[in-house]
Design a protein around this motif. Structure first.
Motif, PDB file in Angstrom:
ATOM      1  N   MET A   1       0.846  -1.183   0.000  1.00  0.00           N
ATOM      2  CA  MET A   1       0.000   0.000   0.000  1.00  0.00           C
ATOM      3  C   MET A   1       0.889   1.244   0.000  1.00  0.00           C
ATOM      4  O   MET A   1       1.828   1.343   0.786  1.00  0.00           O
ATOM      5  CB  MET A   1      -0.913  -0.004   1.230  1.00  0.00           C
ATOM      6  CG  MET A   1      -1.825   1.208   1.325  1.00  0.00           C
ATOM      7  SD  MET A   1      -2.759   1.266   2.869  1.00  0.00           S
ATOM      8  CE  MET A   1      -3.719  -0.242   2.739  1.00  0.00           C
ATOM      9  N   CYS A   2       0.609   2.175  -0.901  1.00  0.00           N
ATOM     10  CA  CYS A   2       1.354   3.432  -0.977  1.00  0.00           C
ATOM     11  C   CYS A   2       0.371   4.589  -1.091  1.00  0.00           C
ATOM     12  O   CYS A   2      -0.738   4.423  -1.603  1.00  0.00           O
ATOM     13  CB  CYS A   2       2.289   3.452  -2.183  1.00  0.00           C
ATOM     14  SG  CYS A   2       3.571   2.194  -2.154  1.00  0.00           S
ATOM     15  N   ALA A   3       0.789   5.753  -0.642  1.00  0.00           N
ATOM     16  CA  ALA A   3      -0.056   6.939  -0.742  1.00  0.00           C
ATOM     17  C   ALA A   3       0.755   8.112  -1.257  1.00  0.00           C
ATOM     18  O   ALA A   3       1.942   8.251  -0.945  1.00  0.00           O
ATOM     19  CB  ALA A   3      -0.670   7.280   0.609  1.00  0.00           C
ATOM     20  N   ASN A   4       0.116   8.939  -2.070  1.00  0.00           N
ATOM     21  CA  ASN A   4       0.729  10.157  -2.597  1.00  0.00           C
ATOM     22  C   ASN A   4      -0.310  11.266  -2.458  1.00  0.00           C
ATOM     23  O   ASN A   4      -1.372  11.205  -3.081  1.00  0.00           O
ATOM     24  CB  ASN A   4       1.129   9.951  -4.059  1.00  0.00           C
ATOM     25  CG  ASN A   4       1.878  11.147  -4.621  1.00  0.00           C
ATOM     26  OD1 ASN A   4       2.297  12.032  -3.888  1.00  0.00           O
ATOM     27  ND2 ASN A   4       2.045  11.175  -5.939  1.00  0.00           N
ATOM     28  N   MET A  31      -1.134  -2.144  -3.995  1.00  0.00           N
ATOM     29  CA  MET A  31      -0.165  -2.718  -4.921  1.00  0.00           C
ATOM     30  C   MET A  31      -0.556  -4.116  -5.388  1.00  0.00           C
ATOM     31  O   MET A  31      -0.374  -4.467  -6.547  1.00  0.00           O
ATOM     32  CB  MET A  31       1.220  -2.728  -4.275  1.00  0.00           C
ATOM     33  CG  MET A  31       1.686  -1.326  -3.874  1.00  0.00           C
ATOM     34  SD  MET A  31       3.318  -1.251  -3.117  1.00  0.00           S
ATOM     35  CE  MET A  31       4.362  -1.577  -4.532  1.00  0.00           C
ATOM     36  N   GLU A  32      -1.111  -4.935  -4.490  1.00  0.00           N
ATOM     37  CA  GLU A  32      -1.474  -6.303  -4.881  1.00  0.00           C
ATOM     38  C   GLU A  32      -2.626  -6.307  -5.879  1.00  0.00           C
ATOM     39  O   GLU A  32      -2.659  -7.116  -6.808  1.00  0.00           O
ATOM     40  CB  GLU A  32      -1.835  -7.127  -3.645  1.00  0.00           C
ATOM     41  CG  GLU A  32      -0.644  -7.397  -2.719  1.00  0.00           C
ATOM     42  CD  GLU A  32      -1.030  -8.292  -1.562  1.00  0.00           C
ATOM     43  OE1 GLU A  32      -2.211  -8.706  -1.490  1.00  0.00           O
ATOM     44  OE2 GLU A  32      -0.156  -8.584  -0.721  1.00  0.00           O
ATOM     45  N   GLN A  33      -3.584  -5.399  -5.692  1.00  0.00           N
ATOM     46  CA  GLN A  33      -4.741  -5.325  -6.597  1.00  0.00           C
ATOM     47  C   GLN A  33      -4.483  -4.407  -7.795  1.00  0.00           C
ATOM     48  O   GLN A  33      -5.274  -4.385  -8.739  1.00  0.00           O
ATOM     49  CB  GLN A  33      -5.976  -4.817  -5.840  1.00  0.00           C
ATOM     50  CG  GLN A  33      -6.541  -5.793  -4.828  1.00  0.00           C
ATOM     51  CD  GLN A  33      -5.738  -5.841  -3.543  1.00  0.00           C
ATOM     52  OE1 GLN A  33      -4.959  -4.929  -3.261  1.00  0.00           O
ATOM     53  NE2 GLN A  33      -5.920  -6.879  -2.749  1.00  0.00           N
ATOM     54  N   GLU A  34      -3.408  -3.624  -7.729  1.00  0.00           N
ATOM     55  CA  GLU A  34      -3.085  -2.645  -8.772  1.00  0.00           C
ATOM     56  C   GLU A  34      -4.251  -1.681  -8.998  1.00  0.00           C
ATOM     57  O   GLU A  34      -4.649  -1.391 -10.119  1.00  0.00           O
ATOM     58  CB  GLU A  34      -2.690  -3.343 -10.081  1.00  0.00           C
ATOM     59  CG  GLU A  34      -1.414  -4.172  -9.968  1.00  0.00           C
ATOM     60  CD  GLU A  34      -0.972  -4.751 -11.298  1.00  0.00           C
ATOM     61  OE1 GLU A  34      -1.775  -4.725 -12.256  1.00  0.00           O
ATOM     62  OE2 GLU A  34       0.177  -5.224 -11.382  1.00  0.00           O
ATOM     63  N   PRO A 209       6.610   8.179  -7.069  1.00  0.00           N
ATOM     64  CA  PRO A 209       5.775   7.335  -6.203  1.00  0.00           C
ATOM     65  C   PRO A 209       6.295   5.903  -6.195  1.00  0.00           C
ATOM     66  O   PRO A 209       6.764   5.397  -7.217  1.00  0.00           O
ATOM     67  CB  PRO A 209       4.393   7.417  -6.867  1.00  0.00           C
ATOM     68  CG  PRO A 209       4.427   8.677  -7.668  1.00  0.00           C
ATOM     69  CD  PRO A 209       5.846   8.826  -8.135  1.00  0.00           C
ATOM     70  N   LEU A 210       6.209   5.254  -5.041  1.00  0.00           N
ATOM     71  CA  LEU A 210       6.783   3.917  -4.905  1.00  0.00           C
ATOM     72  C   LEU A 210       6.196   2.925  -5.893  1.00  0.00           C
ATOM     73  O   LEU A 210       6.891   2.053  -6.403  1.00  0.00           O
ATOM     74  CB  LEU A 210       6.577   3.412  -3.468  1.00  0.00           C
ATOM     75  CG  LEU A 210       7.396   4.125  -2.387  1.00  0.00           C
ATOM     76  CD1 LEU A 210       7.035   3.573  -1.017  1.00  0.00           C
ATOM     77  CD2 LEU A 210       8.879   3.965  -2.652  1.00  0.00           C
ATOM     78  N   TRP A 211       4.874   3.057  -6.184  1.00  0.00           N
ATOM     79  CA  TRP A 211       4.268   2.063  -7.060  1.00  0.00           C
ATOM     80  C   TRP A 211       4.706   2.225  -8.518  1.00  0.00           C
ATOM     81  O   TRP A 211       4.452   1.356  -9.339  1.00  0.00           O
ATOM     82  CB  TRP A 211       2.748   2.087  -6.959  1.00  0.00           C
ATOM     83  CG  TRP A 211       2.075   3.353  -7.405  1.00  0.00           C
ATOM     84  CD1 TRP A 211       1.719   3.694  -8.669  1.00  0.00           C
ATOM     85  CD2 TRP A 211       1.658   4.435  -6.575  1.00  0.00           C
ATOM     86  NE1 TRP A 211       1.103   4.923  -8.682  1.00  0.00           N
ATOM     87  CE2 TRP A 211       1.044   5.395  -7.412  1.00  0.00           C
ATOM     88  CE3 TRP A 211       1.729   4.678  -5.208  1.00  0.00           C
ATOM     89  CZ2 TRP A 211       0.520   6.584  -6.916  1.00  0.00           C
ATOM     90  CZ3 TRP A 211       1.199   5.861  -4.725  1.00  0.00           C
ATOM     91  CH2 TRP A 211       0.611   6.796  -5.574  1.00  0.00           C
ATOM     92  N   LYS A 212       5.371   3.345  -8.835  1.00  0.00           N
ATOM     93  CA  LYS A 212       5.856   3.542 -10.198  1.00  0.00           C
ATOM     94  C   LYS A 212       7.344   3.241 -10.325  1.00  0.00           C
ATOM     95  O   LYS A 212       7.912   3.336 -11.398  1.00  0.00           O
ATOM     96  CB  LYS A 212       5.580   4.975 -10.647  1.00  0.00           C
ATOM     97  CG  LYS A 212       4.092   5.281 -10.779  1.00  0.00           C
ATOM     98  CD  LYS A 212       3.854   6.678 -11.303  1.00  0.00           C
ATOM     99  CE  LYS A 212       2.355   6.952 -11.441  1.00  0.00           C
ATOM    100  NZ  LYS A 212       2.079   8.319 -11.946  1.00  0.00           N
TER     101      LYS A 212
END
Length: 214
Positions: A1-4, A31-34, A209-212
């Motif tokens: 999980m990440c937040a921006n 992140m797991e569910q994208e 962002p971490l997810w990118k």
């Protein structure tokens, strides 16, 4: 999980209260569910500022996810002038493709919340019993010179000791230094270049962002 999240504030004096509008939005990425959930922020109100101050939230928060097709409206209810409870909240979750309300919630955002689902099931969550996950922060000695806890450490230390005069002196020193740096940039026509954020519309977003990046 990440937040921006990016936010800037607009304040308004209302007699015995001060209202602060949180302008901006956040993105919560699972992140797991994208899935990306975009959300706005409630207003904050400081009440009884001349007697015994207290704070409450008010206004509507909108949440939506383009991938899942779900959205939610969360309403933070301010306390009525006479009677009523504080910190009340109501919410609805809608499946946008069908327009169906799949869940409703009510209660106190810092207390007990009751969820009612479209199939008749109910669920109660006591937020006071949820686990608390503490922030992990690098030691101040390993922080950069402009990171908040490093930059304001002397002000914080003086406040903890109850030395308001010393805290004010340290605060004044930092503010005057920032003003001098701004004057120097203006004189040399050097724009301020943030290290971690970039301008996007009316707000600022984190550059990586971490997810990118994972």
């Amino acid at each position: 999980m990440c937040a921006n999240v990016h936010v800037w504030t607009k304040s308004k004096f209302m007699g015995m209260s001060i209202g602060v509008s949180m302008v901006g939005e956040g993105i919560l990425y699972l992140m797991e569910q994208e899935e990306e959930y975009v959300f706005t922020l409630p207003c904050a109100y400081a009440r009884s500022i001349l007697t015994i101050p207290w704070v409450e939230l008010g206004g509507k928060v909108n949440i939506h996810c383009a991938k899942s097709g779900y959205s939610a409206t969360v309403t933070f209810h301010t306390k009525p002038f006479y009677g009523g409870k504080v910190h009340r909240v109501t919410a609805e979750v809608k499946h946008n493709p069908t327009g169906m309300i799949v869940c409703k919630a009510q209660g106190e955002w810092n207390g007990t919340l009751e969820f009612t689902y479209s199939n008749g099931e109910t669920k109660i969550i006591d937020t006071t019993k949820l686990p608390i996950i503490h922030k992990k922060i690098r030691p101040i000695a390993k922080q950069g010179p402009f990171e908040s806890r490093h930059l304001w450490q002397q002000v914080t230390s003086a406040l903890k000791e109850g030395n308001i005069a010393l805290a004010t002196d340290h605060k004044h020193f930092l503010e005057e230094r920032q003003r001098a740096e701004e004057r120097q940039r203006a004189a040399s026509n050097t724009p301020w270049k943030p290290k971690y954020f970039m301008k996007e519309g009316d707000g600022w977003v984190y550059c990586d962002p971490l997810w990118k990046t994972h």
